[in-house]
Design a protein around this motif. Structure first.
Motif: not given
Length: 121
Positions: A1-9, A23-27, A109-113
Motif C-alpha cells: 500500500q502506498v501513501q502520500l502525506v502532505e504537510s506545510g499548509g 512524502a511517499a511511503s509504502g511498497s 498516479p497516486y494522490w495525497g489527501q
C-alpha cells in the motif's frame, strides 16, 4: 500500500511564503514524475508544478518565478517552495506521484489527501 502525506499548509498573509512537503511511503519500487496540483473552491483541479526523477521541472504560468519545486529521491519526498503568495493562490494543494510498486504493475498516479493553503490578510 502506498501513501502520500502532505504537510506545510496553513494561513499566510499576502506576500508571504510557505513550503509544502509530500512524502511517499509504502511498497514503492520506483517513482517517476512527482508534482503539485491545486483546487480552489468552485474550480477544477489544476497543475501547479511537476518534476521528473532527473530534476526537470515544469510550472504553470501563474506561478513561474514565485514557486519552486524540488525533490529528494532518497527520501521519496517532493517540496514546493511558495513565495510572494497572493489570494489567488488560495486552494487545496494535492501531491501527485507516478510510481510502480512492483515489476508486474504498470506505472500509475497516486494522490495525497490535500493540504489547505489560505492567503489572506
Amino acid at each position: 500500500q502506498v501513501q502520500l502525506v502532505e504537510s506545510g499548509g496553513g494561513l499566510v498573509q499576502p506576500g508571504g511564503s510557505l513550503r509544502l512537503s509530500c512524502a511517499a511511503s509504502g511498497s514503492i519500487l520506483s517513482i517517476n514524475d512527482m508534482g503539485w496540483y491545486r483546487q480552489a473552491p468552485g474550480k477544477e483541479r489544476e497543475l501547479v508544478a511537476t518534476i521528473t526523477s532527473g530534476g526537470r521541472t515544469n510550472y504553470a504560468d501563474s506561478v513561474k518565478g514565485r514557486f519552486t519545486i524540488s525533490r529528494d529521491n532518497a527520501k521519496n519526498t517532493v517540496y514546493l517552495q511558495m513565495n510572494s503568495l497572493n489570494p489567488e493562490d488560495t486552494a487545496v494543494y494535492y501531491c501527485n506521484a507516478h510510481l510502480i510498486t512492483d515489476w508486474r504493475t504498470p506505472l500509475r498516479p497516486y494522490w495525497g489527501q490535500g493540504t489547505q493553503v489560505t492567503v489572506s490578510s
